[in-house]
Design an enzyme around this catalytic site. Structure first.
Site, PDB file in Angstrom:
ATOM      1  NE  ARG A  43      -3.747  -0.618  -0.289  1.00 57.19           N
ATOM      2  CZ  ARG A  43      -4.578  -0.152   0.774  1.00 57.19           C
ATOM      3  NH1 ARG A  43      -4.701  -1.316   1.386  1.00 57.19           N
ATOM      4  NH2 ARG A  43      -5.834   1.048  -0.005  1.00 57.19           N
ATOM      5  NE  ARG A  56      -8.597  10.743  -4.394  1.00 55.75           N
ATOM      6  CZ  ARG A  56      -9.200  10.472  -3.416  1.00 55.75           C
ATOM      7  NH1 ARG A  56      -8.744   8.790  -2.858  1.00 55.75           N
ATOM      8  NH2 ARG A  56     -10.562  10.685  -2.859  1.00 55.75           N
ATOM      9  CG  ASP A  92      -9.410  -1.851  -4.177  1.00 48.73           C
ATOM     10  OD1 ASP A  92      -8.606  -0.716  -3.424  1.00 48.73           O
ATOM     11  OD2 ASP A  92     -10.144  -2.462  -4.431  1.00 48.73           O
TER      12      ASP A  92
HETATM   13  O1  CP3 Z   1      -0.521  -1.442  -2.876  1.00 49.09           O
HETATM   14  C1  CP3 Z   1      -1.122  -0.044  -3.219  1.00 49.09           C
HETATM   15  O2  CP3 Z   1      -0.001   0.967  -2.741  1.00 49.09           O
HETATM   16  C2  CP3 Z   1      -1.422  -0.043  -4.605  1.00 49.09           C
HETATM   17  C3  CP3 Z   1      -2.812   0.369  -4.612  1.00 49.09           C
HETATM   18  C4  CP3 Z   1      -4.124  -0.704  -3.470  1.00 49.09           C
HETATM   19  C5  CP3 Z   1      -5.005  -0.272  -3.361  1.00 49.09           C
HETATM   20  N1  CP3 Z   1      -5.717  -1.263  -2.861  1.00 49.09           N
HETATM   21  C6  CP3 Z   1      -5.072   1.225  -3.861  1.00 49.09           C
HETATM   22  C7  CP3 Z   1      -6.728   1.632  -2.503  1.00 49.09           C
HETATM   23  C8  CP3 Z   1      -4.063  -1.846  -3.813  1.00 49.09           C
HETATM   24  C9  CP3 Z   1      -2.679  -3.184  -3.811  1.00 49.09           C
HETATM   25  C10 CP3 Z   1      -4.871  -1.708  -2.659  1.00 49.09           C
HETATM   26  C11 CP3 Z   1      -5.507  -3.954  -1.828  1.00 49.09           C
HETATM   27  C12 CP3 Z   1      -6.683  -3.996  -1.384  1.00 49.09           C
HETATM   28  N2  CP3 Z   1      -7.254  -3.240  -1.566  1.00 49.09           N
HETATM   29  C13 CP3 Z   1      -6.712  -5.072  -0.395  1.00 49.09           C
HETATM   30  C14 CP3 Z   1      -5.538  -6.044   0.040  1.00 49.09           C
HETATM   31  C15 CP3 Z   1      -4.699  -5.133   0.474  1.00 49.09           C
HETATM   32  C16 CP3 Z   1      -5.354  -4.814   2.319  1.00 49.09           C
HETATM   33  O3  CP3 Z   1      -5.045  -3.520   2.529  1.00 49.09           O
HETATM   34  O4  CP3 Z   1      -5.661  -5.749   2.963  1.00 49.09           O
HETATM   35  C17 CP3 Z   1      -8.015  -4.419  -0.259  1.00 49.09           C
HETATM   36  C18 CP3 Z   1      -8.617  -5.285   1.701  1.00 49.09           C
HETATM   37  C19 CP3 Z   1      -8.919  -3.969  -1.135  1.00 49.09           C
HETATM   38  C20 CP3 Z   1      -9.980  -3.096  -0.323  1.00 49.09           C
HETATM   39  C21 CP3 Z   1     -10.543  -1.616  -0.155  1.00 49.09           C
HETATM   40  N3  CP3 Z   1     -10.081  -1.252  -0.870  1.00 49.09           N
HETATM   41  C22 CP3 Z   1     -10.701  -1.430   1.761  1.00 49.09           C
HETATM   42  C23 CP3 Z   1     -10.917  -1.899   2.538  1.00 49.09           C
HETATM   43  C24 CP3 Z   1     -10.270   0.310   0.619  1.00 49.09           C
HETATM   44  C25 CP3 Z   1     -10.748   1.688   1.690  1.00 49.09           C
HETATM   45  C26 CP3 Z   1      -9.670   1.184   2.785  1.00 49.09           C
HETATM   46  C27 CP3 Z   1      -8.170   1.592   2.429  1.00 49.09           C
HETATM   47  O5  CP3 Z   1      -7.585   0.858   2.242  1.00 49.09           O
HETATM   48  O6  CP3 Z   1      -7.723   2.644   2.342  1.00 49.09           O
HETATM   49  C28 CP3 Z   1     -10.260   0.171  -0.983  1.00 49.09           C
HETATM   50  C29 CP3 Z   1      -9.861   1.907  -1.251  1.00 49.09           C
HETATM   51  C30 CP3 Z   1      -8.269   2.170  -1.237  1.00 49.09           C
HETATM   52  N4  CP3 Z   1      -7.863   0.984  -2.441  1.00 49.09           N
HETATM   53  C31 CP3 Z   1      -7.943   3.705  -1.318  1.00 49.09           C
HETATM   54  C32 CP3 Z   1      -6.942   3.400  -2.387  1.00 49.09           C
HETATM   55  C33 CP3 Z   1      -5.237   4.438  -2.683  1.00 49.09           C
HETATM   56  C34 CP3 Z   1      -8.495   4.722  -0.523  1.00 49.09           C
HETATM   57  C35 CP3 Z   1      -9.027   5.629  -1.537  1.00 49.09           C
HETATM   58  C36 CP3 Z   1      -9.448   6.231  -1.306  1.00 49.09           C
HETATM   59  O7  CP3 Z   1      -8.558   7.464  -1.639  1.00 49.09           O
HETATM   60  O8  CP3 Z   1     -10.524   6.840  -0.372  1.00 49.09           O
END
Ligand code: CP3
Length: 366
Positions: A43, A56, A92
């Site tokens: 992340r 953003r 994502d």
């Molecule tokens: O790793 C990286 O930096 C690359 C991008 C990436 C995102 N999501 C961007 C994102 C990766 C690898 C993920 C994986 C992801 N997404 C997982 C598995 C890894 C982990 O953290 O356990 C899961 C469970 C998700 C599902 C998800 N997406 C959630 C629960 C959320 C909200 C909370 C959070 O994690 O920020 C997201 C949104 C998300 N995915 C954001 C980003 C940058 C935030 C969106 C925002 O800015 O509001």
């Protein structure tokens, strides 16, 4: 819009070592120990950086993700700032449920919201079959652009969610603490669950192969909610599908890391998953897993470990972060190839000084 309008122009850290980051990462992924462990952070893209927040401002997460130029820029930001050995593409895991027909939104303060949620076999039967080149075209283009920008200096990683974690969001409709809807579905309608996991395994395999074809050097399968199931239920409901995905990727010549969050009780299954490497959560005892891997000498076991510093350790004073990195390196002690990383994703409010101390400490190991 060009890719060059945001962020820092120059890497903060100039490498003097003989290997570049991509070479170091690829060597480690093949199980070779190199001058120092390669380093990246789960992340790392789009969480902590002020230059991400600037992008953003006025754009939603989904807008950033769907624009290949901007997604590529966000992918490159942490690499430029910290001089990391690998970039992970900004995207994502929930793009797969969306491509299967669920509506996906990210709500500030709540996280992802998906719907309509799955309740029975008919809902599973109604899911669409994604076509990777069409449904993820923005991602594949972002990968191709990013690969070009990285110019062979830094490895490029793709990823997907594992079927269990994706099913959890599709059945719960978002994040949960109890997983009761997911488990009622799995335990109460095992045949419908098997049909869902079957479809997810196919879709995830297609997505990962498309990412590799578009230029990803390796991919990671994230099973964030693996630890919610007992070892017996994980073997019954989740692991066979992970194995199927992993086998497809490896048969195509790809490299795949498996991350089972909170999965200490699943490590025997992980070792036998066929994965190229295991990404370890911070609760895993690294010495124990190295010893268990040593018992598997048939060549099929993972040959690289990744992790597993507690992401919250980056809130500690820099000297303590350095000490933790040195201790982790000493624990591995060259017994297996190791990619330095966190045990889960970077927390959004992690101090930049903590991240810098972490990366610098790894570079000092060389
Ligand atoms: O790793 C990286 O930096 C690359 C991008 C990436 C995102 N999501 C961007 C994102 C990766 C690898 C993920 C994986 C992801 N997404 C997982 C598995 C890894 C982990 O953290 O356990 C899961 C469970 C998700 C599902 C998800 N997406 C959630 C629960 C959320 C909200 C909370 C959070 O994690 O920020 C997201 C949104 C998300 N995915 C954001 C980003 C940058 C935030 C969106 C925002 O800015 O509001």
């Amino acid at each position: 819009m060009t890719e060059r309008t945001f962020g820092l122009a120059q890497p903060r850290y100039l490498e003097s070592a003989s290997m570049n980051g991509r070479e170091r990462m690829l060597a480690a992924l093949k199980g070779k120990t190199v001058d120092r462990p390669p380093v990246w952070m789960m992340r790392q893209a789009g969480r902590t950086l002020p230059e991400y927040r600037a992008i953003r401002a006025g754009r939603s997460f989904l807008e950033v993700m769907h624009d290949p130029a901007i997604a590529s820029e966000v992918t490159l930001q942490p690499v430029r700032r910290f001089g990391l050995d690998a970039a992970i593409i900004f995207c994502d895991i929930l793009i797969v449920p969306a491509a299967m027909g669920l509506n996906l939104e990210f709500i500030k303060g709540t996280g992802p919201v998906l719907g309509p949620v799955l309740r029975d076999a008919a809902d599973v039967a109604a899911l669409k079959t994604p076509v990777a080149e069409r449904d993820y075209a923005y991602l594949l283009e972002a990968l191709a652009r990013t690969k070009e920008e990285l110019a062979g200096q830094t490895a490029l990683l793709g990823f997907a969610g594992a079927p269990l974690t994706l099913a959890s969001y599709m059945i719960e409709g978002g994040s949960t603490r109890t997983f009761t809807e997911l488990k009622s579905f799995l335990f109460g309608q095992p045949e419908a669950a098997a049909e869902l996991f079957d479809k997810l395994a196919d879709a995830v395999g297609d997505l990962l192969l498309a990412q590799l074809a578009a230029g990803a050097d390796a991919v990671q399968l994230f099973d964030t909610w693996a630890g919610e199931l007992s070892a017996e239920d994980y073997e019954r409901f989740a692991m066979p599908y992970n194995r199927r995905i992993i086998a497809r990727v490896r048969q195509a010549g790809g490299t795949i890391m498996l991350f089972l969050r909170n999965g200490a009780h699943l490590m025997d299954a992980a070792i036998e998953s066929g994965a190229s490497g295991l990404a370890l959560d911070w609760r895993m005892d690294v010495d124990t897993i190295i010893q268990r891997l040593a018992e598997h000498q048939d060549g099929s076991a993972p040959n690289v470990l990744q992790g597993n510093l507690d992401p919250a350790a980056l809130f500690a004073p820099p000297e303590q972060i350095r000490e933790r990195v040195r201790r982790l390196h000493a624990t591995v002690d060259g017994r297996i190839a190791h990619i330095m990383n966190l045990g889960h994703g970077l927390h959004p409010n992690t101090p930049l000084t903590g991240i810098e101390a972490f990366v610098e400490a790894v570079k000092e190991l060389g």
